[in-house]
Design a protein around this motif. Structure first.
Motif, PDB file in Angstrom:
ATOM      1  N   ILE A 261       0.870  -1.407   0.041  1.00 39.74           N
ATOM      2  CA  ILE A 261      -0.058   0.082  -0.090  1.00 39.74           C
ATOM      3  C   ILE A 261       0.987   1.193   0.170  1.00 39.74           C
ATOM      4  O   ILE A 261       1.698   1.411   0.741  1.00 39.74           O
ATOM      5  N   LEU A 262       0.728   2.068  -0.991  1.00 37.98           N
ATOM      6  CA  LEU A 262       1.275   3.430  -0.918  1.00 37.98           C
ATOM      7  C   LEU A 262       0.971   4.298  -0.066  1.00 37.98           C
ATOM      8  O   LEU A 262      -0.640   4.721   0.054  1.00 37.98           O
ATOM      9  N   THR A 263       1.534   5.141   1.090  1.00 37.44           N
ATOM     10  CA  THR A 263       1.105   5.771   2.005  1.00 37.44           C
ATOM     11  C   THR A 263       2.035   6.927   1.866  1.00 37.44           C
ATOM     12  O   THR A 263       2.924   7.201   1.211  1.00 37.44           O
ATOM     13  N   ALA A 264       2.104   7.810   3.007  1.00 38.87           N
ATOM     14  CA  ALA A 264       2.929   8.718   3.117  1.00 38.87           C
ATOM     15  C   ALA A 264       3.348   9.349   4.517  1.00 38.87           C
ATOM     16  O   ALA A 264       2.597   8.708   5.495  1.00 38.87           O
ATOM     17  N   LYS A 265       4.473   9.889   4.879  1.00 39.25           N
ATOM     18  CA  LYS A 265       4.751  10.162   6.104  1.00 39.25           C
ATOM     19  C   LYS A 265       5.310  11.490   6.040  1.00 39.25           C
ATOM     20  O   LYS A 265       6.094  11.981   5.190  1.00 39.25           O
ATOM     21  N   TRP A 266       5.129  12.489   7.237  1.00 40.08           N
ATOM     22  CA  TRP A 266       5.743  13.712   7.358  1.00 40.08           C
ATOM     23  C   TRP A 266       7.239  13.730   7.253  1.00 40.08           C
ATOM     24  O   TRP A 266       7.841  12.801   7.966  1.00 40.08           O
ATOM     25  N   SER A 267       8.039  14.520   6.483  1.00 36.02           N
ATOM     26  CA  SER A 267       9.313  14.411   6.548  1.00 36.02           C
ATOM     27  C   SER A 267       9.834  15.080   7.576  1.00 36.02           C
ATOM     28  O   SER A 267       9.172  15.790   8.441  1.00 36.02           O
ATOM     29  N   PRO A 268      10.962  14.858   7.971  1.00 36.74           N
ATOM     30  CA  PRO A 268      11.374  15.382   9.525  1.00 36.74           C
ATOM     31  C   PRO A 268      11.171  17.069   9.423  1.00 36.74           C
ATOM     32  O   PRO A 268      11.467  17.658   8.839  1.00 36.74           O
ATOM     33  N   ASP A 269      10.935  17.378  10.857  1.00 41.02           N
ATOM     34  CA  ASP A 269      10.706  18.767  11.196  1.00 41.02           C
ATOM     35  C   ASP A 269      11.872  19.535  11.252  1.00 41.02           C
ATOM     36  O   ASP A 269      12.580  19.439  12.364  1.00 41.02           O
TER      37      ASP A 269
END
Length: 673
Positions: A261-269
């Motif tokens: 499954i293609l999902t996403a995550k926030w890039s480092p802050d």
């Protein structure tokens, strides 16, 4: 289901998601698993370790045949239906356990994961099997399949999968799952999620001790294959998450097909930097295709064509060999010796293990040394087309880390990233402008060429990677080539590196009016023929087309393991002794590696001639090739410049003359000894 797009066609009867309850879906999926995967379940239950993670591989094509609507729901909403499939797998496991527990020693497994294998199903269409560089938002949330090469594999870690909380008001216990998008952070609900006539509306929750469930976790990086990317495009890559039984299944350099499954995550802050969503693949199933990476499907009619071709040239096999060699770089006139060397390098010898258990490589290496404009880069590019797995690079644009392997730091962890030689494992690595590489960069490929491994000790990472690769290099001489000097002086390449190349061909652009006239006529006629688009290229007695030539090379490599005859052994041994005695300028080349090279070339020639036996013909042909490779020829005076070697009108007569000369010289050596 012709093409499984995000919008289903009329051929798939979509089942509304609220048509059945989750319990009904689980029951139907469990029945399918019992019908199609009973044998797998029994083998899982017979394993005596209850704490291991076990995969249950489900063929998507079979599910599509049995229940198109269920298959569609799993494809369209995998986030909801893959956990239901896991639940169904556990239910089916209990049914099989009850049925066979009296007859066999079985143990119920707590960790059983349903894995979807989409091979052979419509999910292999471009819409759900896109290139990594073509991934878009529309692919998010569906069951997606990606193909590529692992360029980085991270360490195996532990990650939290779920934990339980209790509502202080109504004492309802519920599970909370970490969110991948926010770096696996736990987010509690705004109010109590208890279901019933009336929700209690509580907002205070208590963590249930000992309820945390952890998973094995590994991140890898997959890059799209270089040959599917157009010129000027940068090959794209995507990180993928492997969990539980999938961890440690692949390493850097492996070819893989990943379903998930293609999902996403926030890039480092980072301060003053906009926070973006980075795409990431959560893998459900991963399949290594290393064993197929150098194989191409060879149809029966192609094999029949090969057999008929050699039946046709049974009486004069050398003419048949010349017809095959004509198909290598047909745009370049003549250069018979170079084309033969390229063919023998690509076909290669047979790998064997000596008495001490050390592997002796079967892959040959080729180096072209020549003046500008002698067609070196053309041969490199054509050889890369003939190989199903190849990497082209230039010496100026490659560092030792880019060629071998580099250690990179990401998220505080050191990881290994594969370079060109590792990515070409099982194929061909072409290095143009070999002389432009820095000295210490050239030294790093010594081990990769001879031992076919790369040993790394960087940043606390100590490991060995496989580089079973054929190296094809091209270099210009240092200034004007001086025949009175050794090859090492002319090329500025060290002796140890030169000794690793089986064939080193020197292409000198000497002025020869007759040759220039013939070559210019050939180039002009090629231009004329290209505009006319003639159709006589299908005649195998003239020129072999590229696709058939590629299949032929793969077929002979796969099906022939030639063995040396006593006569061939005697010829090669005598020639090696002769070279050792007359080795003045060629000291760097006449080592024991030269004898191994001769054996590999003779085996490759036997394969090229469609035989399983290395005869005297193959041994003599290997010697002729080696003679062209020497700066100062020990036997054949006219073998010096490979650039002016042309195809003989009567190859049998030409060969008979050379064979007589070589055997007479070797006899004198035998008498002297």
């Amino acid at each position: 289901m012709g093409a499984a797009e995000a919008e289903p066609g009329p051929s798939v009867p979509p089942m509304p998601e609220d048509a059945l309850s989750d319990v009904d879906y689980v029951r139907e999926l469990a029945q399918f698993i019992l019908r199609n995967c009973e044998q797998q379940l029994r083998s899982v239950l017979l394993s005596q370790d209850p704490m291991l993670h076990f995969p249950l591989v489900i063929e998507f094509a079979e599910l599509l045949d049995a229940s198109p609507s269920l298959a569609y729901l799993i494809f369209a909403n995998p986030a909801k239906f893959l956990p239901l499939l896991d639940e169904a797998a556990h239910g089916a496991q209990e049914v099989v356990f009850e049925a066979f527990k009296d007859r066999e020693e079985m143990v119920l497994k707590e960790f059983l994961h349903a894995r979807i294998d989409v091979s052979g199903s419509p999910l292999e269409c471009p819409e759900t099997f896109p290139r990594i560089g073509r991934l878009r938002v529309k692919h998010r949330g569906i069951l997606l399949t990606l193909k590529g090469t692992v360029i980085r594999s991270g360490p195996i870690k532990m990650i939290e999968g779920e934990r339980e909380y209790e509502c202080r008001k109504c004492k309802q216990v519920f599970k909370v799952y970490p969110e991948l998008e926010t770096g696996n952070a736990i987010r509690l609900p705004m109010s109590c999620p208890s279901k019933g006539l009336k929700s209690c509306g509580g907002t205070h929750f208590r963590f249930v001790e000992g309820s945390i469930v952890c998973h094995d976790y590994q991140e890898i990086k997959i890059q799209e294959n270089v040959h599917v990317v157009g010129v000027g495009s940068i090959p794209r890559s995507i990180p993928a998450i492997l969990k539980d039984d999938l961890v440690d299944m692949v390493k850097a350099g492996d070819d893989v097909v990943v379903t998930g499954i293609l999902t996403a995550k926030w890039s480092p802050d980072v301060r003053d930097v906009r926070c973006d969503l980075d795409p990431i693949m959560v893998a459900n199933y991963i399949r290594r295709t290393n064993e197929f990476k150098s194989d191409i499907e060879i149809p029966e009619d192609a094999i029949e064509t090969f057999n008929q071709f050699w039946a046709q040239f049974q009486d004069n096999p050398l003419k048949g060999k010349n017809a095959i060699l004509h198909g290598i770089c047909p745009q370049i006139f003549g250069l018979f010796t170079v084309k033969l060397a390229v063919a023998l390098t690509l076909v290669g010898g047979v790998q064997h293990v000596d008495a001490s258990g050390t592997k002796v490589r079967g892959e040959s290496h080729l180096l072209l040394v020549g003046d500008p404009g002698t067609g070196k880069s053309q041969f490199l590019k054509f050889a890369a087309k003939l190989c199903t797995r190849s990497v082209i690079t230039t010496g100026l644009g490659s560092t030792s880390a880019g060629l071998t392997v580099t250690a990179v730091k990401e998220g505080g962890e050191w990881m290994l990233e594969a370079g060109a030689l590792v990515l070409a494992d099982g194929g061909l690595c072409c290095i143009d402008e070999f002389d432009s590489m820095r000295g210490h960069d050239r030294a790093t490929i010594h081990e990769a060429m001879e031992q076919q491994t790369i040993s790394i000790a960087k940043a606390g990472l100590v490991t060995t990677l496989s580089t079973k690769t054929t190296v094809f290099g091209a270099t210009n001489p240092k200034g004007q080539y001086d025949p009175s000097q050794s090859l090492s002086v002319n090329t500025t390449l060290s002796g140890p590196l030169l000794s690793r190349f089986d064939i080193v061909l020197v292409l000198l652009d000497t002025k020869n009016p007759q040759w220039d006239a013939v070559v210019s006529e050939h180039i002009l006629s090629e231009q004329h023929r290209g505009s006319e688009k003639t159709k006589d290229t299908e005649d195998l007695a003239c020129v072999w087309p590229l696709p058939l030539l590629r299949r032929y090379i793969q077929y002979v490599k796969r099906n022939f393991q030639p063995i040396l005859t006593k006569e061939a052994e005697r010829v090669l041994s005598s020639y090696y002794q002769l070279q050792r005695r007359s080795a003045l300028q060629n000291a760097a080349r006449t080592t024991i590696r030269m004898l191994e090279s001769l054996i590999r070339l003779a085996q490759a020639h036997a394969r090229l001639m469609f035989r399983n036996e290395v005869t005297r013909l193959d041994a003599i042909s290997a010697i002729i090739c080696m003679e062209s490779s020497m700066t100062a020829s020990a036997i054949l005076d006219d073998a010096g410049n490979a650039l002016h070697s042309s195809f003989s009108d009567n190859p049998d007569q030409e060969y008979a003359k050379q064979e007589k000369l070589i055997l007479e010289m070797l006899k004198s050596v035998d008498h002297a000894s």
